[in-house]
Design an enzyme around this catalytic site. Structure first.
Site, short mmCIF file in Angstrom:
data_model
loop_
_atom_site.label_atom_id
_atom_site.label_comp_id
_atom_site.label_asym_id
_atom_site.label_seq_id
_atom_site.Cartn_x
_atom_site.Cartn_y
_atom_site.Cartn_z
N GLU A 115 2.43 16.61 24.90
CA GLU A 115 3.03 17.71 24.14
C GLU A 115 4.03 17.22 23.10
O GLU A 115 4.64 18.01 22.39
CB GLU A 115 3.74 18.69 25.09
CG GLU A 115 2.80 19.43 26.00
CD GLU A 115 1.77 20.25 25.24
OE1 GLU A 115 2.17 21.04 24.37
OE2 GLU A 115 0.57 20.09 25.50
N ARG A 153 -2.96 -1.00 1.32
CA ARG A 153 -3.77 -1.27 0.14
C ARG A 153 -2.95 -1.32 -1.14
O ARG A 153 -3.43 -1.79 -2.18
CB ARG A 153 -4.89 -0.24 0.01
CG ARG A 153 -4.41 1.16 -0.28
CD ARG A 153 -5.54 2.19 -0.19
NE ARG A 153 -6.61 1.90 -1.11
CZ ARG A 153 -6.61 2.25 -2.39
NH1 ARG A 153 -5.56 2.89 -2.90
NH2 ARG A 153 -7.64 1.97 -3.17
N ASP A 168 -6.73 5.50 -8.83
CA ASP A 168 -6.94 6.31 -7.64
C ASP A 168 -6.64 7.78 -7.91
O ASP A 168 -5.83 8.12 -8.76
CB ASP A 168 -6.01 5.85 -6.50
CG ASP A 168 -6.52 4.59 -5.84
OD1 ASP A 168 -7.71 4.27 -6.00
OD2 ASP A 168 -5.71 3.92 -5.16
#
Length: 247
Positions: A115, A153, A168
């Site tokens: 939880e 990256r 990107d």
């Protein structure tokens, strides 16, 4: 850069980050270490969770094993470390956030289970909470793997072509333009003629227009956050005029 991950499933994290670009980056550019809270449990069962006060289903990760693990994380290297808890209640992960994290020398990722984690530990030991989306997973390990991949990256030299980062999606607030490779002609369609002619100015213009148009179609909310220059507005308007006639 160094990333420490506190997780009940260190093998899973290692399997996720030891492949591809991030796996190669770990040879020189990135150090990923894992810490298992069970190693800090003091009872014979190596317990790391307890029932929640106030009643209700599920278990909550206890303070002591996590606190002791984070203590060793902080002492493992001289650089200061930011502790990040992967949580659906955290700030949404964005490319801007990834780029900011990638500039740090160290971060530590805390992966919850069950939880969640005792709130007192979060208030006293965690610097920030990050969410990878508005949904709930079984634990924080997948979120940690996402952060490591996105941050890893961006380390200088991680990608064979540094321009890949600049192009990107989200790097300039827009979605990426379409990409094509061989064959030129296929039953599924042809490569756009502009990409074959060698006119780099025309190619850049086409790509910018496609990026603007794709963002308008798929993520119009992103455009509301940008101030477009005159050329970009003209390219977007051109895309809009052409779009109904496509297909």
């Amino acid at each position: 850069m160094r990333i420490d991950v506190v997780t009940l499933f260190p093998e899973f994290v290692r399997q996720c980050v030891d492949v591809g670009v991030v796996g190669r980056a770990q040879q020189q550019l990135l150090q990923v270490e894992t810490w298992n809270p069970r190693d800090y449990a003091v009872d014979v069962h190596r317990s790391v969770d307890g029932r929640t006060y106030g009643g209700g289903p599920g278990m909550v990760m206890m303070i002591d094993p996590l606190r002791d693990a984070l203590r060793d994380v902080r002492e493992a290297a001289p650089e200061p470390v930011s502790v990040i808890y992967l949580s659906p209640q955290g700030v949404r992960l964005t490319q801007n956030k990834v780029e900011a994290m990638a500039k740090r020398s160290r971060i530590a990722l805390l992966c919850g289970r069950y939880e969640g984690v005792d709130e007192r530990l979060l208030e006293c030991e965690v610097d920030e909470e990050i969410s990878i989306g508005d949904y709930v997973l079984s634990g924080g390990e997948l979120g940690a793997a996402v952060v490591i991949d996105a941050v890893g990256r961006l380390q200088d030299g991680a990608l064979n072509d540094a321009m890949s980062v600049a192009q990107d999606s989200f790097s300039d607030g827009l979605l990426d333009y379409p990409h094509y490779t061989r064959p030129v002609h296929d039953v599924l369609g042809d490569v756009p003629e502009v990409l074959l002619g060698g006119d780099h100015r025309a190619i850049c213009r086409w790509r910018r227009k496609q990026s603007l148009g794709r963002t308008w179609l798929r993520r119009p909310d992103l455009l509301t956050q940008l101030t477009l220059d005159t050329e970009s507005r003209e390219l977007l308007n051109e895309f809009r005029r052409e779009y109904p006639r496509r297909g």
